[in-house]
Motif scaffolding. Structure first.
Motif, PDB file in Angstrom:
ATOM      1  N   ARG A 255       0.834  -1.208   0.000  1.00  0.00           N
ATOM      2  CA  ARG A 255       0.000   0.000   0.000  1.00  0.00           C
ATOM      3  C   ARG A 255       0.864   1.251   0.000  1.00  0.00           C
ATOM      4  NH1 ARG A 255      -4.751  -1.426   4.471  1.00  0.00           N
ATOM      5  NH2 ARG A 255      -5.629  -3.234   3.366  1.00  0.00           N
ATOM      6  N   THR A 256       1.988   1.166   0.687  1.00  0.00           N
ATOM      7  CA  THR A 256       2.889   2.320   0.722  1.00  0.00           C
ATOM      8  C   THR A 256       3.443   2.620  -0.665  1.00  0.00           C
ATOM      9  OG1 THR A 256       3.502   1.875   3.019  1.00  0.00           O
ATOM     10  CG2 THR A 256       5.026   3.219   1.729  1.00  0.00           C
ATOM     11  N   ALA A 257       3.789   1.572  -1.426  1.00  0.00           N
ATOM     12  CA  ALA A 257       4.309   1.776  -2.779  1.00  0.00           C
ATOM     13  C   ALA A 257       3.262   2.435  -3.670  1.00  0.00           C
ATOM     14  CB  ALA A 257       4.752   0.439  -3.377  1.00  0.00           C
ATOM     15  N   TRP A 258       2.016   1.970  -3.561  1.00  0.00           N
ATOM     16  CA  TRP A 258       0.952   2.572  -4.361  1.00  0.00           C
ATOM     17  C   TRP A 258       0.672   4.011  -3.929  1.00  0.00           C
ATOM     18  CZ3 TRP A 258      -0.699   1.146  -8.864  1.00  0.00           C
ATOM     19  CH2 TRP A 258      -0.621  -0.196  -9.249  1.00  0.00           C
ATOM     20  N   ALA A 259       0.726   4.260  -2.630  1.00  0.00           N
ATOM     21  CA  ALA A 259       0.521   5.630  -2.152  1.00  0.00           C
ATOM     22  C   ALA A 259       1.619   6.554  -2.668  1.00  0.00           C
ATOM     23  CB  ALA A 259       0.493   5.644  -0.623  1.00  0.00           C
ATOM     24  N   LEU A 260       2.854   6.057  -2.648  1.00  0.00           N
ATOM     25  CA  LEU A 260       3.966   6.853  -3.176  1.00  0.00           C
ATOM     26  C   LEU A 260       3.811   7.101  -4.669  1.00  0.00           C
ATOM     27  CD1 LEU A 260       7.358   5.814  -1.512  1.00  0.00           C
ATOM     28  CD2 LEU A 260       6.548   8.118  -2.014  1.00  0.00           C
ATOM     29  N   PRO A 422      -6.490  14.829  -3.247  1.00  0.00           N
ATOM     30  CA  PRO A 422      -5.955  13.456  -3.259  1.00  0.00           C
ATOM     31  C   PRO A 422      -4.434  13.423  -3.163  1.00  0.00           C
ATOM     32  CG  PRO A 422      -6.800  14.070  -5.426  1.00  0.00           C
ATOM     33  CD  PRO A 422      -7.256  15.122  -4.477  1.00  0.00           C
ATOM     34  N   GLN A 423      -3.754  14.463  -3.641  1.00  0.00           N
ATOM     35  CA  GLN A 423      -2.299  14.494  -3.500  1.00  0.00           C
ATOM     36  C   GLN A 423      -1.913  14.514  -2.023  1.00  0.00           C
ATOM     37  OE1 GLN A 423      -0.010  17.341  -5.890  1.00  0.00           O
ATOM     38  NE2 GLN A 423       1.335  17.723  -4.144  1.00  0.00           N
ATOM     39  N   MET A 424      -2.599  15.336  -1.230  1.00  0.00           N
ATOM     40  CA  MET A 424      -2.292  15.376   0.205  1.00  0.00           C
ATOM     41  C   MET A 424      -2.644  14.050   0.874  1.00  0.00           C
ATOM     42  SD  MET A 424      -3.153  19.245   1.559  1.00  0.00           S
ATOM     43  CE  MET A 424      -4.784  19.428   0.827  1.00  0.00           C
ATOM     44  N   ALA A 425      -3.776  13.468   0.478  1.00  0.00           N
ATOM     45  CA  ALA A 425      -4.167  12.194   1.084  1.00  0.00           C
ATOM     46  C   ALA A 425      -3.151  11.098   0.780  1.00  0.00           C
ATOM     47  CB  ALA A 425      -5.552  11.789   0.571  1.00  0.00           C
ATOM     48  N   ALA A 426      -2.734  11.016  -0.486  1.00  0.00           N
ATOM     49  CA  ALA A 426      -1.738  10.000  -0.861  1.00  0.00           C
ATOM     50  C   ALA A 426      -0.412  10.262  -0.168  1.00  0.00           C
ATOM     51  CB  ALA A 426      -1.552   9.994  -2.382  1.00  0.00           C
ATOM     52  N   GLY A 427      -0.021  11.542  -0.052  1.00  0.00           N
ATOM     53  CA  GLY A 427       1.241  11.871   0.609  1.00  0.00           C
ATOM     54  C   GLY A 427       1.236  11.513   2.084  1.00  0.00           C
TER      55      GLY A 427
END
Length: 440
Positions: A255-260, A422-427
């Motif tokens: 999940r971390t890889a996808w979030a990054l 969504p950029q802030m959420a993913a970050g």
């Protein structure tokens, strides 16, 4: 006897001859050997010159986009395609960079990349058609893509004990080249007679100069750390068991890889929309072409100091979410200003969007922090960047379509601001204190 025969001529030749022979012997040292100081200085110069050329093909076009559109009779949608070409090329050709480097050597690929940039920049203004302009732009961007990926490889190969310093040096040069092209393209075009074709083509000179330092590395085949040489008997990673561990790391399960990847893609979307369209937003608001270019230069120049500060601060925090939120809020305020008073507060909006665009060095820092092993960092970097650039392709194109069909900048700016959420959420998800090895 063979040793005596090979040493005797050297002893009989004199200091000048010995120095020449020693320099030749040290020209391309293998792994573990100490390179000559002159060679390291030359490579440092090459890194700076290469980094200076990694963005002018994009920001110089942004400064003259209106003239290019008029000259080639482009619609807003086609111009949107043009501004989407950079992330597309970075996604497609960036994936090829490690394989090319393993086969030909990283230095040789960067040398070819600089040559491709020079060729693409000198060809595209004079090719006479929109399709040809796109193809020549893709050639230059291909060179940028492979060189961009291989800069860290070059640093690890030649400056293993100064990675932070040299990374900061070429990051600063990259930001400087980005800002310089945005600031001076319009004035230089005017000084050269006002022809936009000449104003774009002049940047090929800088790329041609950047080819020269890399010629000395064309024959270097020594692999850098994290970039193993091909073949089952290659030394290094094979002996340490890295290949045996790498297949077990299924990065798509993380999940971390996808979030990054999402964070990287969304910040890249914002960056390429800014580089491609921000000058036009200001020009449509009544700002002169020269001032619009300077405003873009200010936005890009913010990356020079913050590229040093943000990674250092981020590396000291267990979670990078607060920095992600701070950068995102700067972006939201900047987009709000562009919507409400684009000309009146132009300099303030440019500064705020410049801060927001520094999500790029933050993303690179988090890539290094979200994996425990060198192999994990390499795989995470490749996944996050290639996937991220693919995600960034539609953004600039959609802005062009919205601009053409709505007749104004209200909807495009609303889209830019909306993507910040969504950029802030993913970050925030990518910035959590965990590694991909824990999730794969």
């Amino acid at each position: 006897m063979p040793d005596d025969e090979t040493q005797t001529p050297t002893l009989n030749r004199g200091p000048a001859a010995r120095t020449s022979r020693e320099l030749h012997a040290q020209r391309l040292p293998g792994a573990g050997e100490v390179p000559a100081p002159w060679l390291l200085r030359l490579i440092a110069v090459g890194l700076v010159l290469a980094a200076l050329n990694l963005r002018p093909a994009i920001t110089s076009l942004g400064a003259l986009l209106e003239e290019v559109r008029d000259g080639l009779h482009m619609s807003g949608s086609v111009a949107g395609v043009l501004t989407s070409v950079p992330p597309l090329c970075f996604a497609v050709f960036g994936v090829m960079a490690p394989r090319l480097a393993r086969r030909f050597g990283a230095g040789a690929v960067v040398c070819a990349g600089m040559a491709a940039i020079a060729a693409g920049l000198v060809i595209r203004p004079y090719i006479g058609s929109t399709a040809g302009f796109l193809a020549a732009s893709a050639l230059a961007l291909m060179g940028i893509a492979v060189s961009n990926i291989l800069m860290p490889v070059i640093v690890k190969r030649w400056f293993p004990d100064r990675v932070g310093t040299m990374t900061g040096l070429y990051s600063m040069a990259l930001a400087l080249g980005t800002a310089l092209a945005a600031a001076v393209t319009v004035p230089v075009t005017g000084a050269l007679g006002g022809n936009w074709r000449t104003g774009l083509a002049v940047w090929a000179v800088l790329a041609a100069v950047a080819v020269l330092p890399w010629i000395v590395l064309v024959r270097d085949r020594t692999p850098a750390p994290g970039l193993p040489a091909p073949g089952p008997s290659a030394p290094g990673p094979a002996a340490s068991g890295t290949p045996a561990e790498a297949p077990a790391l299924r990065i798509t399960r993380s999940r971390t890889a996808w979030a990054l990847a999402c964070f990287f893609g969304l910040q890249a979307t914002a960056a390429y929309i800014t580089m491609g369209w921000m000058p036009q937003i200001f020009r449509d608001a009544g700002v002169s072409a020269g001032t619009a270019g300077l405003l873009l230069a200010v936005t890009m120049a913010m990356g020079v100091p913050l590229a040093f500060v943000i990674p250092r601060v981020a590396s000291r925090l267990k979670q990078q979410g607060p920095i992600v939120v701070a950068l995102g809020l700067c972006g939201l305020i900047g987009y709000g200003g562009l919507y409400l008073a684009p000309a009146a507060g132009a300099w303030a909006w440019a500064l705020l969007l410049g801060v927001a665009n520094c999500a790029f060095p933050l993303a690179l820092t988090m890539i290094g922090m979200r994996a425990r092993s060198g192999a994990g960092v390499v795989r995470l970097s490749a996944f996050a960047q290639s996937t991220g650039y693919l995600l960034a392709i539609p953004g600039p194109l959609l802005v062009g379509v919205l601009y053409q069909h709505s007749g104004g900048w209200g909807l495009p700016i609303a889209l830019m601001a909306g993507l910040m959420i969504p950029q802030m959420a993913a970050g925030i998800l990518a910035g959590r204190d965990r590694t991909i090895e824990d999730e794969c």
